[in-house]
Design an enzyme around this catalytic site. Structure first.
Site, mmCIF file in Angstrom:
data_model
loop_
_atom_site.group_PDB
_atom_site.id
_atom_site.type_symbol
_atom_site.label_atom_id
_atom_site.label_comp_id
_atom_site.label_asym_id
_atom_site.label_seq_id
_atom_site.Cartn_x
_atom_site.Cartn_y
_atom_site.Cartn_z
ATOM 1 N N SER A 87 -6.875 -2.199 -0.765
ATOM 2 C CA SER A 87 -6.415 -1.488 -1.966
ATOM 3 C C SER A 87 -7.518 -0.717 -2.706
ATOM 4 O O SER A 87 -7.292 0.436 -3.087
ATOM 5 C CB SER A 87 -5.668 -2.442 -2.905
ATOM 6 O OG SER A 87 -6.462 -3.558 -3.247
ATOM 7 N N ASP A 117 -2.481 -8.316 -7.060
ATOM 8 C CA ASP A 117 -2.212 -8.759 -5.690
ATOM 9 C C ASP A 117 -2.869 -10.114 -5.446
ATOM 10 O O ASP A 117 -3.755 -10.241 -4.594
ATOM 11 C CB ASP A 117 -2.762 -7.684 -4.726
ATOM 12 C CG ASP A 117 -2.502 -8.014 -3.270
ATOM 13 O OD1 ASP A 117 -1.579 -8.790 -2.993
ATOM 14 O OD2 ASP A 117 -3.248 -7.493 -2.419
ATOM 15 N N HIS A 137 0.818 -1.215 0.000
ATOM 16 C CA HIS A 137 0.000 0.000 0.000
ATOM 17 C C HIS A 137 0.852 1.266 0.000
ATOM 18 O O HIS A 137 0.419 2.305 -0.503
ATOM 19 C CB HIS A 137 -0.984 -0.034 1.178
ATOM 20 C CG HIS A 137 -2.001 -1.139 1.032
ATOM 21 N ND1 HIS A 137 -2.722 -1.658 2.076
ATOM 22 C CD2 HIS A 137 -2.408 -1.840 -0.078
ATOM 23 C CE1 HIS A 137 -3.525 -2.623 1.630
ATOM 24 N NE2 HIS A 137 -3.342 -2.750 0.332
ATOM 25 N N GLU A 159 -12.877 -8.928 -8.143
ATOM 26 C CA GLU A 159 -12.742 -9.850 -7.015
ATOM 27 C C GLU A 159 -13.561 -11.092 -7.368
ATOM 28 O O GLU A 159 -14.730 -10.986 -7.747
ATOM 29 C CB GLU A 159 -13.241 -9.176 -5.719
ATOM 30 C CG GLU A 159 -13.418 -10.091 -4.541
ATOM 31 C CD GLU A 159 -12.147 -10.852 -4.142
ATOM 32 O OE1 GLU A 159 -11.068 -10.250 -4.065
ATOM 33 O OE2 GLU A 159 -12.259 -12.080 -3.924
ATOM 34 N N HIS A 218 -7.100 -7.967 -8.029
ATOM 35 C CA HIS A 218 -7.478 -8.801 -6.879
ATOM 36 C C HIS A 218 -7.825 -7.865 -5.722
ATOM 37 O O HIS A 218 -6.969 -7.549 -4.888
ATOM 38 C CB HIS A 218 -6.328 -9.740 -6.486
ATOM 39 C CG HIS A 218 -5.969 -10.732 -7.560
ATOM 40 N ND1 HIS A 218 -5.351 -10.366 -8.715
ATOM 41 C CD2 HIS A 218 -6.153 -12.075 -7.619
ATOM 42 C CE1 HIS A 218 -5.170 -11.442 -9.478
ATOM 43 N NE2 HIS A 218 -5.644 -12.492 -8.834
ATOM 44 N N GLY A 273 -9.570 -11.815 -12.129
ATOM 45 C CA GLY A 273 -8.817 -10.584 -12.369
ATOM 46 C C GLY A 273 -7.873 -10.664 -13.561
ATOM 47 O O GLY A 273 -7.665 -9.673 -14.270
HETATM 48 N N1 SAM Z 1 -5.561 -6.250 -2.915
HETATM 49 C C1 SAM Z 1 -6.245 -6.374 -1.649
HETATM 50 C C2 SAM Z 1 -5.717 -5.305 -0.730
HETATM 51 O O1 SAM Z 1 -4.561 -4.881 -0.895
HETATM 52 O O2 SAM Z 1 -6.484 -4.869 0.151
HETATM 53 C C3 SAM Z 1 -6.068 -7.739 -1.032
HETATM 54 C C4 SAM Z 1 -6.315 -8.858 -1.970
HETATM 55 S S1 SAM Z 1 -6.082 -10.462 -1.319
HETATM 56 C C5 SAM Z 1 -4.371 -10.593 -1.126
HETATM 57 C C6 SAM Z 1 -6.362 -11.429 -2.752
HETATM 58 C C7 SAM Z 1 -7.824 -11.465 -3.184
HETATM 59 O O3 SAM Z 1 -7.892 -12.012 -4.497
HETATM 60 C C8 SAM Z 1 -8.707 -12.328 -2.310
HETATM 61 O O4 SAM Z 1 -9.801 -11.557 -1.869
HETATM 62 C C9 SAM Z 1 -9.185 -13.450 -3.237
HETATM 63 O O5 SAM Z 1 -10.525 -13.834 -2.997
HETATM 64 C C10 SAM Z 1 -9.064 -12.792 -4.595
HETATM 65 N N2 SAM Z 1 -8.843 -13.696 -5.734
HETATM 66 C C11 SAM Z 1 -8.223 -14.905 -5.767
HETATM 67 N N3 SAM Z 1 -8.105 -15.336 -7.049
HETATM 68 C C12 SAM Z 1 -8.657 -14.364 -7.830
HETATM 69 C C13 SAM Z 1 -8.793 -14.176 -9.234
HETATM 70 N N4 SAM Z 1 -8.340 -15.093 -10.099
HETATM 71 N N5 SAM Z 1 -9.360 -13.049 -9.683
HETATM 72 C C14 SAM Z 1 -9.818 -12.103 -8.819
HETATM 73 N N6 SAM Z 1 -9.722 -12.203 -7.482
HETATM 74 C C15 SAM Z 1 -9.140 -13.327 -6.993
#
Ligand code: SAM
Length: 297
Positions: free
Chosen positions: A102, A165, A19, A120, A42, A145
């Site tokens: 994020s 992410d 961040h 997401e 993500h 994503g």
């Molecule tokens: N970027 C966020 C933040 O900084 O606050 C945190 C994201 S977390 C590390 C990863 C997220 O990606 C999770 O909520 C998960 O459900 C989601 N996720 C996993 N595979 C995904 C995909 N192929 N496409 C989109 N989201 C996905």
């Protein structure tokens, strides 16, 4: 089947690194006063409570952002000026016992006329995200994503950046990240592509392979393209072994000993700003001297 939930980890050392870089990217994008497009592949749930039972269970936010905020208030004279943007944004939510994810950070910093697109895949997380982002200017996708990024790039407003992410739950994420970022760079070469990656000893080879693939592709297209790689360790690679020394050596599951940001086309001053702030973060978190800078060009 997605099982990762960011509620267990929000506000940990990895979020702080990611961040901070995110805020610096937005500060750069906003400098010119011209619109841009930002993609978050993500997004997660958007906002996280410090007192959520999942956060309390791991204690990661307590050892991460809450410790940093406490340290920054006790040693306010030492806080690097570059950190003020991130800290003031985080403090705004911390006052209500929350940490911004994020998409909330991006939406708070989004410039006039700019476009924010976030996806997401997890259904329950997406429902929460939709509620949190209600009333904010953001295009939300309940969608993979990687697929969303390929489909929507290059965008109409070509100035812009991407945050990837993934949770790296599946090994497939490493190959998807490499393939998607190469494809996106090919059709949108001017974009800043920021990829977060974990530091996990049992995944060192696959992580290095992912970064090498992107690097070779990007430099193969144009040898002058800049790539910045910043790993930030909060522990030693084998710390999981030391903590179980009295029992069976090496039996504990290797855990995250830090994380890194790999950035194609890093904005001017991103490296300089991270160099200025990470030693302070390391000191606050009690892991002095763990930030390594390796310009991968
Ligand atoms: N970027 C966020 C933040 O900084 O606050 C945190 C994201 S977390 C590390 C990863 C997220 O990606 C999770 O909520 C998960 O459900 C989601 N996720 C996993 N595979 C995904 C995909 N192929 N496409 C989109 N989201 C996905």
């Amino acid at each position: 089947m997605l099982s990762y939930l960011h509620e267990f980890h929000a506000g940990n050392h990895a979020d702080i690194l990611k961040h901070l870089a995110l805020v610096f990217i937005f500060e750069h994008l906003n400098e010119k006063g011209k619109p841009y497009t930002f993609f978050d592949t993500h997004a997660g749930a958007g906002l996280y409570r410090f007192d959520d039972e999942r956060a309390l269970k791991t204690g990661e936010s307590m050892r991460g952002i809450q410790r940093l905020l406490d340290y920054a208030s006790r040693f306010s004279d030492d806080v690097p000026s570059e950190m003020q943007g991130y800290l003031s944004l985080v403090k705004k939510y911390a006052a209500d016992g929350m940490y911004p994810g994020s998409p909330v950070i991006e939406s708070d910093l989004l410039g006039n006329g700019s476009v924010l697109v976030a996806s997401e895949l997890h259904s329950a997380e997406f429902d929460v995200l939709q509620k949190i982002m209600r009333g904010r200017a953001v295009q939300l996708h309940h969608r993979n994503g990687w697929e969303m990024l390929r489909a929507l790039t290059p965008p109409a407003i070509k100035r812009g950046a991407v945050l990837c992410d993934p949770s790296y739950e599946e090994k497939q994420d490493y190959t998807d990240a490499a393939k998607t970022l190469c494809d996106v760079h090919k059709k949108w070469p001017a974009a800043t592509l920021a990829l977060w990656y974990p530091l996990l000893s049992y995944r060192n080879d696959i992580i290095q392979g992912m970064k090498d693939t992107i690097k070779q592709f990007v430099l193969g297209m144009n040898a002058h393209t800049e790539i910045l790689d910043v790993p930030f360790c909060v522990d030693t690679e084998d710390s999981h072994i030391e903590t179980t020394l009295d029992k069976s050596i090496g039996s504990a599951k290797p855990r995250l000993y830090g994380s890194g940001m790999f950035v194609v086309n890093p904005p001017w001053k991103l490296e300089e700003k991270l160099r200025r702030v990470l030693p302070f973060v390391a000191k606050a978190l009690g892991c002095e001297g763990c930030a390594r800078f390796s310009d991968s060009r």
